[in-house]
Write a protein that holds these residues in place. Structure first.
Motif, mmCIF file in Angstrom:
data_model
loop_
_atom_site.group_PDB
_atom_site.id
_atom_site.type_symbol
_atom_site.label_atom_id
_atom_site.label_comp_id
_atom_site.label_asym_id
_atom_site.label_seq_id
_atom_site.Cartn_x
_atom_site.Cartn_y
_atom_site.Cartn_z
ATOM 1 N N ALA A 95 15.352 30.067 23.255
ATOM 2 C CA ALA A 95 15.733 29.286 21.804
ATOM 3 C C ALA A 95 17.089 29.015 22.013
ATOM 4 O O ALA A 95 17.968 29.876 22.201
ATOM 5 N N ALA A 96 17.538 27.802 21.226
ATOM 6 C CA ALA A 96 18.767 27.538 20.616
ATOM 7 C C ALA A 96 18.792 27.122 19.272
ATOM 8 O O ALA A 96 17.873 26.743 18.716
ATOM 9 N N GLY A 97 19.847 27.643 18.631
ATOM 10 C CA GLY A 97 20.160 27.588 17.173
ATOM 11 C C GLY A 97 21.103 26.539 16.787
ATOM 12 O O GLY A 97 22.096 26.621 17.567
ATOM 13 N N SER A 98 20.873 26.039 15.956
ATOM 14 C CA SER A 98 21.935 24.975 15.302
ATOM 15 C C SER A 98 22.678 25.893 14.166
ATOM 16 O O SER A 98 22.489 26.975 14.078
ATOM 17 N N ASP A 114 20.963 27.519 11.643
ATOM 18 C CA ASP A 114 20.205 29.031 12.126
ATOM 19 C C ASP A 114 21.159 30.043 12.032
ATOM 20 O O ASP A 114 20.706 31.148 11.858
ATOM 21 N N CYS A 115 22.307 30.030 12.521
ATOM 22 C CA CYS A 115 23.274 30.830 12.883
ATOM 23 C C CYS A 115 23.692 31.379 11.352
ATOM 24 O O CYS A 115 23.989 32.481 11.006
ATOM 25 N N LEU A 116 23.971 30.508 10.680
ATOM 26 C CA LEU A 116 24.476 30.748 9.221
ATOM 27 C C LEU A 116 23.641 31.479 8.355
ATOM 28 O O LEU A 116 23.945 32.564 7.689
ATOM 29 N N SER A 117 22.318 31.095 8.654
ATOM 30 C CA SER A 117 21.175 32.112 7.876
ATOM 31 C C SER A 117 20.719 33.399 8.480
ATOM 32 O O SER A 117 19.992 33.997 7.789
ATOM 33 N N ASN A 143 15.660 26.578 15.731
ATOM 34 C CA ASN A 143 15.268 25.090 15.715
ATOM 35 C C ASN A 143 14.762 24.407 17.162
ATOM 36 O O ASN A 143 13.920 23.899 17.044
ATOM 37 N N TYR A 144 15.276 24.922 18.053
ATOM 38 C CA TYR A 144 14.965 24.696 19.381
ATOM 39 C C TYR A 144 14.119 25.585 20.237
ATOM 40 O O TYR A 144 15.051 26.756 20.410
ATOM 41 N N ARG A 145 13.087 25.542 20.847
ATOM 42 C CA ARG A 145 12.452 26.489 21.629
ATOM 43 C C ARG A 145 11.773 25.976 22.850
ATOM 44 O O ARG A 145 11.373 24.799 22.670
ATOM 45 N N GLY A 146 11.592 26.661 23.856
ATOM 46 C CA GLY A 146 11.114 26.197 25.313
ATOM 47 C C GLY A 146 9.686 26.610 25.072
ATOM 48 O O GLY A 146 9.056 27.169 24.364
ATOM 49 N N GLN A 147 8.952 26.205 26.695
ATOM 50 C CA GLN A 147 7.579 26.341 26.297
ATOM 51 C C GLN A 147 7.220 27.946 26.868
ATOM 52 O O GLN A 147 6.342 28.343 26.896
ATOM 53 N N GLY A 148 8.343 28.582 27.698
ATOM 54 C CA GLY A 148 7.965 29.991 27.920
ATOM 55 C C GLY A 148 7.874 29.998 29.466
ATOM 56 O O GLY A 148 7.395 29.110 30.037
#
Length: 126
Positions: free
Chosen positions: A97-100, A103-106, A114-119
Motif C-alpha cells: 500500500a502507498a499513502g498520500s 494518509d500520513c497526517l491522519s 489510498n493506493y493498494r495492490g492486489q496482493g
C-alpha cells in the motif's frame, strides 16, 4: 491512476525466507508512506510493516519484529519486504500500500492507505 503490483510470494517451509517486492506503475509517484499488510484466512487485515518516505522511520507488527525488514528504493519507487525465519502463522495474502500526505497526517495504517495492490500469496508449511 496509480497501480501497485506485488511479486515474490510463494510457498516455503518454516524457517525459510522470501522477499516481496512492490512497484508502482508511475515513476513520478511520491507517496508519503508505504507499507505491507496481510490477511490470513478467517482473520482481519493486519499491519506487517510501514515506512515513511520522508524520514525513513519504520513500524513493524510485534509478530514480525526481528524477522522482517521493510525497505524502499526511492529512485525505482519499489518497496521490499524481506521475510526471514518464516512461521506457519505468517501464511497470508500480503498486500502493498502507498499513502498520500493526508494518509500520513491522519496516521492511517497501510491497510487504509489510498493506493493498494492486489496482493501476493505467502504459504509457510510446518
Amino acid at each position: 491512476q496509480v497501480h501497485l503490483m506485488e511479486s515474490g510470494g510463494g510457498s516455503v517451509q518454516a524457517g525459510g525466507s522470501l522477499k516481496l517486492s512492490c512497484s508502482a506503475n508511475i515513476r513520478k509517484f511520491s507517496p508519503c508512506g508505504m507499507g505491507w499488510y496481510r490477511r490470513a484466512p478467517g482473520k482481519d487485515r493486519e499491519l506487517v510493516a510501514q515506512i515513511y518516505t520522508g524520514g525513513g522511520s519504520r513500524n513493524y507488527a510485534d509478530s514480525v519484529k526481528g524477522r522482517f525488514t521493510v525497505s524502499l528504493d526511492n529512485i525505482k519507487n519499489t518497496l521490499f519486504l524481506e521475510m526471514n525465519s518464516l512461521k506457519p502463522e505468517d501464511t497470508a495474502m500480503y498486500f502493498c500500500a502507498a499513502g498520500s500526505l493526508d494518509d500520513c497526517l491522519s496516521g492511517s495504517p497501510p491497510e487504509e492507505y489510498n493506493y493498494r495492490g492486489q496482493g501476493t500469496q505467502v504459504i509457510v508449511s510446518s
